[in-house]
Design a protein around this motif. Structure first.
Motif, PDB file in Angstrom:
ATOM      1  N   ALA A 115      49.361  15.777  73.728  1.00  0.00           N
ATOM      2  CA  ALA A 115      48.730  15.376  74.985  1.00  0.00           C
ATOM      3  C   ALA A 115      47.710  14.268  74.732  1.00  0.00           C
ATOM      4  O   ALA A 115      47.000  14.270  73.718  1.00  0.00           O
ATOM      5  CB  ALA A 115      48.050  16.572  75.633  1.00  0.00           C
ATOM      6  N   ALA A 116      47.671  13.327  75.652  1.00  0.00           N
ATOM      7  CA  ALA A 116      46.693  12.245  75.562  1.00  0.00           C
ATOM      8  C   ALA A 116      45.308  12.834  75.832  1.00  0.00           C
ATOM      9  O   ALA A 116      45.160  13.724  76.661  1.00  0.00           O
ATOM     10  CB  ALA A 116      47.026  11.145  76.574  1.00  0.00           C
ATOM     11  N   PRO A 117      44.302  12.322  75.137  1.00  0.00           N
ATOM     12  CA  PRO A 117      42.936  12.838  75.387  1.00  0.00           C
ATOM     13  C   PRO A 117      42.491  12.514  76.818  1.00  0.00           C
ATOM     14  O   PRO A 117      42.811  11.443  77.342  1.00  0.00           O
ATOM     15  CB  PRO A 117      42.084  12.120  74.349  1.00  0.00           C
ATOM     16  CG  PRO A 117      42.919  11.021  73.776  1.00  0.00           C
ATOM     17  CD  PRO A 117      44.346  11.307  74.127  1.00  0.00           C
ATOM     18  N   LYS A 118      41.849  13.446  77.411  1.00  0.00           N
ATOM     19  CA  LYS A 118      41.349  13.257  78.786  1.00  0.00           C
ATOM     20  C   LYS A 118      40.120  12.357  78.747  1.00  0.00           C
ATOM     21  O   LYS A 118      39.251  12.529  77.896  1.00  0.00           O
ATOM     22  CB  LYS A 118      40.969  14.600  79.422  1.00  0.00           C
ATOM     23  CG  LYS A 118      42.094  15.612  79.466  1.00  0.00           C
ATOM     24  CD  LYS A 118      43.038  15.291  80.576  1.00  0.00           C
ATOM     25  CE  LYS A 118      44.124  16.367  80.614  1.00  0.00           C
ATOM     26  NZ  LYS A 118      45.326  15.928  81.218  1.00  0.00           N
ATOM     27  N   PRO A 119      40.026  11.394  79.655  1.00  0.00           N
ATOM     28  CA  PRO A 119      38.826  10.545  79.689  1.00  0.00           C
ATOM     29  C   PRO A 119      37.604  11.379  80.058  1.00  0.00           C
ATOM     30  O   PRO A 119      37.676  12.251  80.933  1.00  0.00           O
ATOM     31  CB  PRO A 119      39.136   9.507  80.757  1.00  0.00           C
ATOM     32  CG  PRO A 119      40.368   9.960  81.451  1.00  0.00           C
ATOM     33  CD  PRO A 119      40.992  11.042  80.642  1.00  0.00           C
ATOM     34  N   GLN A 120      36.491  11.133  79.385  1.00  0.00           N
ATOM     35  CA  GLN A 120      35.270  11.887  79.674  1.00  0.00           C
ATOM     36  C   GLN A 120      34.531  11.244  80.830  1.00  0.00           C
ATOM     37  O   GLN A 120      34.458  10.011  80.948  1.00  0.00           O
ATOM     38  CB  GLN A 120      34.374  11.924  78.437  1.00  0.00           C
ATOM     39  CG  GLN A 120      34.977  12.682  77.285  1.00  0.00           C
ATOM     40  CD  GLN A 120      34.036  12.711  76.089  1.00  0.00           C
ATOM     41  OE1 GLN A 120      33.003  12.074  76.081  1.00  0.00           O
ATOM     42  NE2 GLN A 120      34.430  13.475  75.082  1.00  0.00           N
ATOM     43  N   GLU A 121      34.031  12.103  81.678  1.00  0.00           N
ATOM     44  CA  GLU A 121      33.269  11.599  82.823  1.00  0.00           C
ATOM     45  C   GLU A 121      31.846  11.286  82.386  1.00  0.00           C
ATOM     46  O   GLU A 121      31.245  12.047  81.621  1.00  0.00           O
ATOM     47  CB  GLU A 121      33.249  12.639  83.960  1.00  0.00           C
ATOM     48  CG  GLU A 121      34.617  12.889  84.570  1.00  0.00           C
ATOM     49  CD  GLU A 121      34.550  13.904  85.677  1.00  0.00           C
ATOM     50  OE1 GLU A 121      33.468  14.105  86.269  1.00  0.00           O
ATOM     51  OE2 GLU A 121      35.584  14.509  85.958  1.00  0.00           O
ATOM     52  N   SER A 122      31.305  10.211  82.866  1.00  0.00           N
ATOM     53  CA  SER A 122      29.923   9.868  82.536  1.00  0.00           C
ATOM     54  C   SER A 122      28.978  10.615  83.474  1.00  0.00           C
ATOM     55  O   SER A 122      29.269  10.819  84.635  1.00  0.00           O
ATOM     56  CB  SER A 122      29.696   8.373  82.625  1.00  0.00           C
ATOM     57  OG  SER A 122      30.035   7.932  83.921  1.00  0.00           O
TER      58      SER A 122
END
Length: 146
Positions: A138-145
């Protein structure tokens, strides 16, 4: 006298029936031995290993027509819209080789994957199956700022 005539008639009838039945069986064997034969040069299964989600995998399944008549690939379908086959549309002559190119797009796919490609042709049996398999990380999930 009638019984003897009836017995002779039955014996002759049965011998004609058996002869025509065995000739028919031999004709069917000869016809099936001359049919096109879809014979894979390598394996019917390709393991692409472990890839990252979003990667595209391509593989060519090489095959040969080992029959006596031209091989015609009527249609090829896949078990998933993410897998796209390309195949020759022209007949493949006896003893000629060709290939089926299969493309798997792993976008929105993760975990173990097994994709079946069904090849329909003028052969006996009328279809063959190919497989692509592997694992998609699975592609890493983008982290929310914050």
């Amino acid at each position: 006298m009638k019984q003897i005539f009836t017995c002779i008639f039955l014996a002759v009838s049965l011998s004609f029936f058996n002869c025509s039945k065995s000739e028919k069986g031999e004709n069917e064997k000869q016809a099936s031995s001359k049919m096109p034969v879809f014979a894979l040069v390598d394996s019917a299964s390709y393991d692409f290993g472990t890839i990252e989600e979003g990667a595209v995998v391509e593989h060519e399944f090489k095959f040969k027509n080992e029959g006596e008549y031209p091989l015609i690939l009527n249609n090829i379908s896949s078990s998933c819209g993410c897998t796209t086959p390309e195949w020759p549309k022209e007949p493949i002559g006896p003893n000629q080789t060709s290939s089926i190119k299969v493309r798997f797009d792993s976008k929105n796919k993760s975990g173990p994957q097994v994709k079946t490609i069904t090849v329909y042709a003028n052969t006996d049996p009328a279809y063959s199956e190919l497989r692509l398999k592997g694992i998609v990380n699975a592609a890493p999930k983008p982290q929310e700022s914050k």
